[in-house]
Design a protein around this motif. Structure first.
Motif, PDB file in Angstrom:
ATOM      1  N   VAL A 241      30.307 -25.033 109.500  1.00 28.39           N
ATOM      2  CA  VAL A 241      29.649 -25.954 110.403  1.00 28.39           C
ATOM      3  C   VAL A 241      28.644 -25.100 111.188  1.00 28.39           C
ATOM      4  O   VAL A 241      29.063 -24.172 112.193  1.00 28.39           O
ATOM      5  N   PRO A 242      27.295 -25.109 111.151  1.00 30.35           N
ATOM      6  CA  PRO A 242      26.337 -24.614 111.968  1.00 30.35           C
ATOM      7  C   PRO A 242      26.552 -24.871 113.520  1.00 30.35           C
ATOM      8  O   PRO A 242      27.125 -25.523 114.092  1.00 30.35           O
ATOM      9  N   THR A 243      26.108 -23.651 114.206  1.00 26.49           N
ATOM     10  CA  THR A 243      26.593 -23.513 115.638  1.00 26.49           C
ATOM     11  C   THR A 243      25.276 -23.005 116.338  1.00 26.49           C
ATOM     12  O   THR A 243      24.592 -22.279 115.697  1.00 26.49           O
ATOM     13  N   ALA A 244      25.124 -23.518 117.591  1.00 28.26           N
ATOM     14  CA  ALA A 244      24.088 -22.775 118.442  1.00 28.26           C
ATOM     15  C   ALA A 244      24.769 -22.333 119.656  1.00 28.26           C
ATOM     16  O   ALA A 244      25.455 -22.930 120.409  1.00 28.26           O
ATOM     17  N   LEU A 245      24.310 -21.140 120.305  1.00 27.36           N
ATOM     18  CA  LEU A 245      24.355 -21.099 121.663  1.00 27.36           C
ATOM     19  C   LEU A 245      23.285 -21.463 122.573  1.00 27.36           C
ATOM     20  O   LEU A 245      21.899 -20.904 122.356  1.00 27.36           O
ATOM     21  N   VAL A 246      23.441 -22.219 123.600  1.00 29.04           N
ATOM     22  CA  VAL A 246      22.418 -22.727 124.270  1.00 29.04           C
ATOM     23  C   VAL A 246      22.713 -22.794 125.853  1.00 29.04           C
ATOM     24  O   VAL A 246      23.348 -23.277 126.315  1.00 29.04           O
ATOM     25  N   SER A 247      21.785 -21.392 126.468  1.00 30.14           N
ATOM     26  CA  SER A 247      22.352 -20.982 127.647  1.00 30.14           C
ATOM     27  C   SER A 247      21.101 -21.139 128.323  1.00 30.14           C
ATOM     28  O   SER A 247      19.851 -21.010 128.320  1.00 30.14           O
ATOM     29  N   ALA A 248      21.410 -21.541 129.838  1.00 26.11           N
ATOM     30  CA  ALA A 248      20.275 -21.519 130.736  1.00 26.11           C
ATOM     31  C   ALA A 248      20.124 -20.004 131.549  1.00 26.11           C
ATOM     32  O   ALA A 248      19.472 -19.720 132.454  1.00 26.11           O
ATOM     33  N   SER A 249      21.012 -18.931 130.921  1.00 34.03           N
ATOM     34  CA  SER A 249      20.780 -17.635 131.543  1.00 34.03           C
ATOM     35  C   SER A 249      19.664 -17.091 130.890  1.00 34.03           C
ATOM     36  O   SER A 249      19.201 -17.263 129.553  1.00 34.03           O
ATOM     37  N   PRO A 250      18.854 -15.857 131.381  1.00 34.36           N
ATOM     38  CA  PRO A 250      18.062 -15.124 130.951  1.00 34.36           C
ATOM     39  C   PRO A 250      18.404 -14.384 129.343  1.00 34.36           C
ATOM     40  O   PRO A 250      19.798 -13.987 129.152  1.00 34.36           O
ATOM     41  N   ARG A 251      17.512 -14.182 128.669  1.00 35.63           N
ATOM     42  CA  ARG A 251      17.906 -13.540 127.347  1.00 35.63           C
ATOM     43  C   ARG A 251      18.535 -12.199 127.546  1.00 35.63           C
ATOM     44  O   ARG A 251      19.631 -11.985 126.820  1.00 35.63           O
ATOM     45  N   GLN A 252      18.243 -11.465 128.782  1.00 36.43           N
ATOM     46  CA  GLN A 252      19.048 -10.191 128.602  1.00 36.43           C
ATOM     47  C   GLN A 252      20.481 -10.339 129.067  1.00 36.43           C
ATOM     48  O   GLN A 252      21.390  -9.725 128.402  1.00 36.43           O
ATOM     49  N   VAL A 253      20.689 -11.493 129.612  1.00 30.55           N
ATOM     50  CA  VAL A 253      22.231 -11.685 129.982  1.00 30.55           C
ATOM     51  C   VAL A 253      22.828 -12.178 128.659  1.00 30.55           C
ATOM     52  O   VAL A 253      24.144 -11.914 128.289  1.00 30.55           O
ATOM     53  N   VAL A 254      22.158 -13.093 127.876  1.00 31.58           N
ATOM     54  CA  VAL A 254      22.887 -13.670 126.614  1.00 31.58           C
ATOM     55  C   VAL A 254      22.918 -12.703 125.797  1.00 31.58           C
ATOM     56  O   VAL A 254      24.088 -12.541 125.129  1.00 31.58           O
ATOM     57  N   ASP A 255      22.080 -11.669 125.446  1.00 31.87           N
ATOM     58  CA  ASP A 255      22.294 -10.649 124.689  1.00 31.87           C
ATOM     59  C   ASP A 255      23.503  -9.578 125.081  1.00 31.87           C
ATOM     60  O   ASP A 255      24.184  -8.981 124.105  1.00 31.87           O
ATOM     61  N   LEU A 256      23.408  -9.460 126.251  1.00 31.73           N
ATOM     62  CA  LEU A 256      24.829  -8.591 126.775  1.00 31.73           C
ATOM     63  C   LEU A 256      26.100  -9.282 126.220  1.00 31.73           C
ATOM     64  O   LEU A 256      27.021  -8.529 125.851  1.00 31.73           O
ATOM     65  N   VAL A 257      26.233 -10.615 126.626  1.00 34.37           N
ATOM     66  CA  VAL A 257      27.343 -11.291 126.339  1.00 34.37           C
ATOM     67  C   VAL A 257      27.798 -11.313 124.693  1.00 34.37           C
ATOM     68  O   VAL A 257      28.822 -11.104 124.272  1.00 34.37           O
ATOM     69  N   LEU A 258      26.655 -11.537 124.152  1.00 32.80           N
ATOM     70  CA  LEU A 258      26.831 -11.497 122.568  1.00 32.80           C
ATOM     71  C   LEU A 258      27.405 -10.012 121.901  1.00 32.80           C
ATOM     72  O   LEU A 258      28.007 -10.087 120.842  1.00 32.80           O
ATOM     73  N   ARG A 259      26.879  -9.089 122.621  1.00 29.19           N
ATOM     74  CA  ARG A 259      27.562  -7.767 122.037  1.00 29.19           C
ATOM     75  C   ARG A 259      29.060  -7.817 122.163  1.00 29.19           C
ATOM     76  O   ARG A 259      29.737  -7.223 121.406  1.00 29.19           O
ATOM     77  N   THR A 260      29.752  -8.371 123.143  1.00 28.25           N
ATOM     78  CA  THR A 260      30.927  -8.710 123.452  1.00 28.25           C
ATOM     79  C   THR A 260      31.691  -9.649 122.669  1.00 28.25           C
ATOM     80  O   THR A 260      32.518  -9.448 121.724  1.00 28.25           O
ATOM     81  N   LEU A 261      30.825 -10.631 122.637  1.00 27.44           N
ATOM     82  CA  LEU A 261      31.431 -12.174 121.967  1.00 27.44           C
ATOM     83  C   LEU A 261      31.327 -11.832 120.516  1.00 27.44           C
ATOM     84  O   LEU A 261      32.123 -12.441 119.810  1.00 27.44           O
TER      85      LEU A 261
END
Length: 223
Positions: A104-124
């Motif tokens: 099932v396709p998924t999307a991450l849809v955040s109101a946080s800045p890209r810098q924060v999104v990428d930081l979270v994605l490194r862990t998640l």
């Protein structure tokens, strides 16, 4: 039981436990301005974009610092906290794994800045998401519908066929206005108003494909 066409996830407070980090960063900036955040500030902070909270702090304190300066300071403090502490919300990883297994396709849809999104994605893990959107990726961010409209468009799907998973009134308003079915799992005491195509749960624990698939069907439609 038909699977949802796609599942569109908010990040902060929905997939990862970062809302308290955002509150801490906002409280630190407020303290620099001589303000102690209280209950009245909660709707202007939790679930809001950096620019929104910066504008709120600028307005209520009358500071000579610009909104842009406040936004930069907020982003700096929040990013430093996220870099040292990213904890998945209960049930989040299990649900992402189930969706990946079912293709099932998924999307991450955040109101946080890209810098924060990428930081979270490194862990998640980036592998969970077909597409990711940050605050900079649309002209307007939540509570406007732009982020969810853009996510559905990138997946080549109608928003009405997608389920959005959110935790705040701001995010729910964005997804609902875009036409998505919404699964709301509140991360704070800020109430989320019930409405058609909005389902409230206490946790993502136990959420499965059958439940998500049922949310996209119009009321009364047979399986």
């Amino acid at each position: 039981m038909k699977n949802p066409a796609a599942v569109l996830f908010d990040m902060d407070g929905t997939l990862v436990d970062t809302e308290h980090l955002w509150w801490e960063a906002s409280a630190e900036v407020a303290a620099e301005l001589g303000l102690t955040l209280g209950d009245a500030d909660v709707p202007e902070v939790l679930g809001q974009a950096v620019e929104h909270t910066a504008a709120h702090l600028h307005r209520v304190t009358g500071t000579s610092r610009t909104e842009s300066e406040l936004a930069s300071r907020l982003a700096e403090l929040f990013t430093s906290r996220v870099a040292s502490e990213v904890v998945p919300r209960p049930g989040a990883l299990a649900l992402l794994a189930a969706l990946q297994e079912a293709k099932v396709p998924t999307a991450l849809v955040s109101a946080s800045p890209r810098q924060v999104v990428d930081l979270v994605l490194r862990t998640l893990g980036t592998q969970w998401f077909t597409v990711t959107l940050a605050a900079e990726d649309t002209p307007r961010t939540k509570p406007e519908p732009d982020p969810y409209l853009a996510a559905a468009a990138r997946l080549g799907l109608a928003p009405a066929d997608c389920v959005a998973v959110e935790d705040t009134p701001t995010g729910v308003a964005s997804a609902h206005a875009a036409g998505c079915a919404v699964l709301a799992v509140p991360s704070s005491d800020v109430p989320i108003a019930p409405a058609e195509r909005i389902t409230l749960l206490d946790s993502l624990v136990g959420v499965d494909l059958a439940l998500l698939g049922s949310l996209t069907r119009p009321t009364g439609q047979a399986e």
